[in-house]
Scaffold this motif. Structure first.
Motif, short mmCIF file in Angstrom:
data_model
loop_
_atom_site.label_atom_id
_atom_site.label_comp_id
_atom_site.label_asym_id
_atom_site.label_seq_id
_atom_site.Cartn_x
_atom_site.Cartn_y
_atom_site.Cartn_z
N HIS A 130 0.81 -1.22 0.00
CA HIS A 130 0.00 0.00 0.00
C HIS A 130 0.84 1.27 0.00
O HIS A 130 2.05 1.22 0.22
CB HIS A 130 -1.01 0.01 1.15
N LEU A 131 0.17 2.38 -0.27
CA LEU A 131 0.74 3.71 -0.24
C LEU A 131 0.29 4.41 1.03
O LEU A 131 -0.81 4.16 1.53
CB LEU A 131 0.26 4.54 -1.44
N ALA A 132 1.13 5.31 1.55
CA ALA A 132 0.76 6.10 2.72
C ALA A 132 0.84 7.58 2.38
O ALA A 132 1.89 8.07 1.94
CB ALA A 132 1.68 5.78 3.90
N VAL A 133 -0.28 8.27 2.55
CA VAL A 133 -0.34 9.72 2.40
C VAL A 133 -0.40 10.30 3.81
O VAL A 133 -1.37 10.08 4.55
CB VAL A 133 -1.57 10.15 1.60
N SER A 134 0.65 11.00 4.21
CA SER A 134 0.70 11.59 5.55
C SER A 134 0.06 12.97 5.54
O SER A 134 0.10 13.69 4.53
CB SER A 134 2.15 11.68 6.03
N ALA A 135 -0.50 13.34 6.68
CA ALA A 135 -1.19 14.63 6.77
C ALA A 135 -1.14 15.13 8.21
O ALA A 135 -0.98 14.35 9.15
CB ALA A 135 -2.63 14.50 6.30
N ALA A 136 -1.32 16.44 8.36
CA ALA A 136 -1.37 17.02 9.70
C ALA A 136 -2.66 16.61 10.40
O ALA A 136 -2.67 16.41 11.62
CB ALA A 136 -1.26 18.54 9.62
N THR A 137 -3.75 16.49 9.63
CA THR A 137 -5.01 15.99 10.18
C THR A 137 -5.60 15.01 9.18
O THR A 137 -5.38 15.12 7.96
CB THR A 137 -6.03 17.10 10.44
N LEU A 138 -6.38 14.06 9.68
CA LEU A 138 -6.95 13.04 8.82
C LEU A 138 -7.93 13.65 7.81
O LEU A 138 -7.95 13.26 6.64
CB LEU A 138 -7.65 11.99 9.68
N ASP A 139 -8.72 14.60 8.25
CA ASP A 139 -9.69 15.23 7.34
C ASP A 139 -8.99 15.96 6.20
O ASP A 139 -9.42 15.90 5.05
CB ASP A 139 -10.60 16.20 8.11
N GLU A 140 -7.91 16.65 6.54
CA GLU A 140 -7.16 17.38 5.51
C GLU A 140 -6.56 16.41 4.50
O GLU A 140 -6.62 16.63 3.29
CB GLU A 140 -6.07 18.22 6.16
N GLY A 141 -5.99 15.33 4.99
CA GLY A 141 -5.41 14.35 4.09
C GLY A 141 -6.44 13.70 3.19
O GLY A 141 -6.22 13.54 1.98
N ALA A 142 -7.59 13.33 3.75
CA ALA A 142 -8.63 12.71 2.95
C ALA A 142 -9.14 13.67 1.88
O ALA A 142 -9.41 13.27 0.74
CB ALA A 142 -9.78 12.25 3.85
N ALA A 143 -9.28 14.94 2.23
CA ALA A 143 -9.77 15.93 1.27
C ALA A 143 -8.82 16.07 0.09
O ALA A 143 -9.26 16.19 -1.07
CB ALA A 143 -9.97 17.27 1.97
N VAL A 144 -7.52 16.05 0.34
CA VAL A 144 -6.54 16.18 -0.73
C VAL A 144 -6.60 14.96 -1.65
O VAL A 144 -6.57 15.08 -2.88
CB VAL A 144 -5.13 16.37 -0.15
N VAL A 145 -6.68 13.76 -1.08
CA VAL A 145 -6.75 12.55 -1.89
C VAL A 145 -8.05 12.52 -2.69
O VAL A 145 -8.06 12.17 -3.89
CB VAL A 145 -6.63 11.29 -1.01
N GLU A 146 -9.15 12.88 -2.08
CA GLU A 146 -10.44 12.89 -2.78
C GLU A 146 -10.44 13.89 -3.93
O GLU A 146 -10.96 13.60 -5.02
CB GLU A 146 -11.55 13.19 -1.79
N ALA A 147 -9.82 15.04 -3.74
CA ALA A 147 -9.74 16.03 -4.81
C ALA A 147 -8.86 15.53 -5.95
O ALA A 147 -9.15 15.76 -7.13
CB ALA A 147 -9.21 17.36 -4.26
N ALA A 148 -7.78 14.84 -5.60
CA ALA A 148 -6.84 14.36 -6.62
C ALA A 148 -7.42 13.22 -7.43
O ALA A 148 -7.24 13.15 -8.65
CB ALA A 148 -5.54 13.92 -5.96
N LEU A 149 -8.13 12.31 -6.78
CA LEU A 149 -8.62 11.11 -7.45
C LEU A 149 -10.08 11.18 -7.86
O LEU A 149 -10.55 10.36 -8.66
CB LEU A 149 -8.41 9.88 -6.55
#
Length: 202
Positions: free
Chosen positions: A6-25
């Motif tokens: 798997h891949l790991a996308v690190s973030a300062a907060t979980l919501d912020e990280g999920a939002a970036v991945v959702e916008a990208a994909l």
């Protein structure tokens, strides 16, 4: 035997990280869980059979562990980004014998019904400036990817850039045509096929 896990996308907060991945994909990131040993939590997105993407961050509701967190999360700052990749092995102890110095010590972990062993570096930093993969050995038959909905995402390519590209390539425990090691400033760049076409995470 080793394989991309798997891949790991690190973030300062979980919501912020999920939002970036959702916008990208262009797809929603599903729920995940908590890791009490590390004081972190995650959310997951399937990448097909046996593979997935996790967004991971420090869990503000958890006490700080007495050791560094994985993926350098204690020192994380800036925008969410693809920080690490993880390789599945059948025998973690044997894989660590062959791995570069600093690949970590085997730690027994669990989250809900999942059980696994993972190589965790004492300082949270993996070899080659985190360009070398974290090593994981799943225990039992349960794997997160099997529980995730198939949204049509597949890893097409993971480009791993590092100034010591040749040494990194020679040290990798896995052979996969999707994994491309190139010389350059340390970076991870993933190309992911989605129902909307190929998208990129870095």
């Amino acid at each position: 035997m080793a394989a991309f896990d798997h891949l790991a996308v690190s973030a300062a907060t979980l919501d912020e990280g999920a939002a970036v991945v959702e916008a990208a994909l262009g797809l929603p990131v599903g729920p995940g869980g908590v890791h009490p040993f590390m004081g972190t939590h995650n959310r997951l997105l399937g990448l097909g059979p046996g593979e997935y993407l996790e967004v991971i961050a420090i869990d503000p509701a958890a006490p700080a562990p007495p050791h560094p967190r994985w993926f350098r999360l204690d020192r994380f700052c800036g925008a969410p980004r693809l920080s690490n990749w993880i390789v599945r092995v059948e025998d973690l102890d044997a894989a660590l014998v062959m791995a570069p110095d600093g690949a970590g010590q085997a730690v027994d972990l669990e989250r809900g019904s999942y059980r696994w062993r993972m190589a965790v570096p004492a300082d949270g930093c993996l070899p080659f400036d985190d360009a070398f993969p974290a090593l994981i050995q799943w225990r039992g038959s349960l794997h997160p990817a099997a529980q995730l909905p198939d949204l049509g995402c597949r890893l097409v390519r993971l480009e791993i850039a590092h100034p010591e590209a040749e040494a990194l390539r020679a040290a990798l425990p896995v052979s996969d045509p999707r994994l491309i090691v190139v010389p350059g400033e340390r970076a991870l760049r993933a190309t992911i096929a989605t129902p909307h076409g190929e998208r990129h995470l870095g």
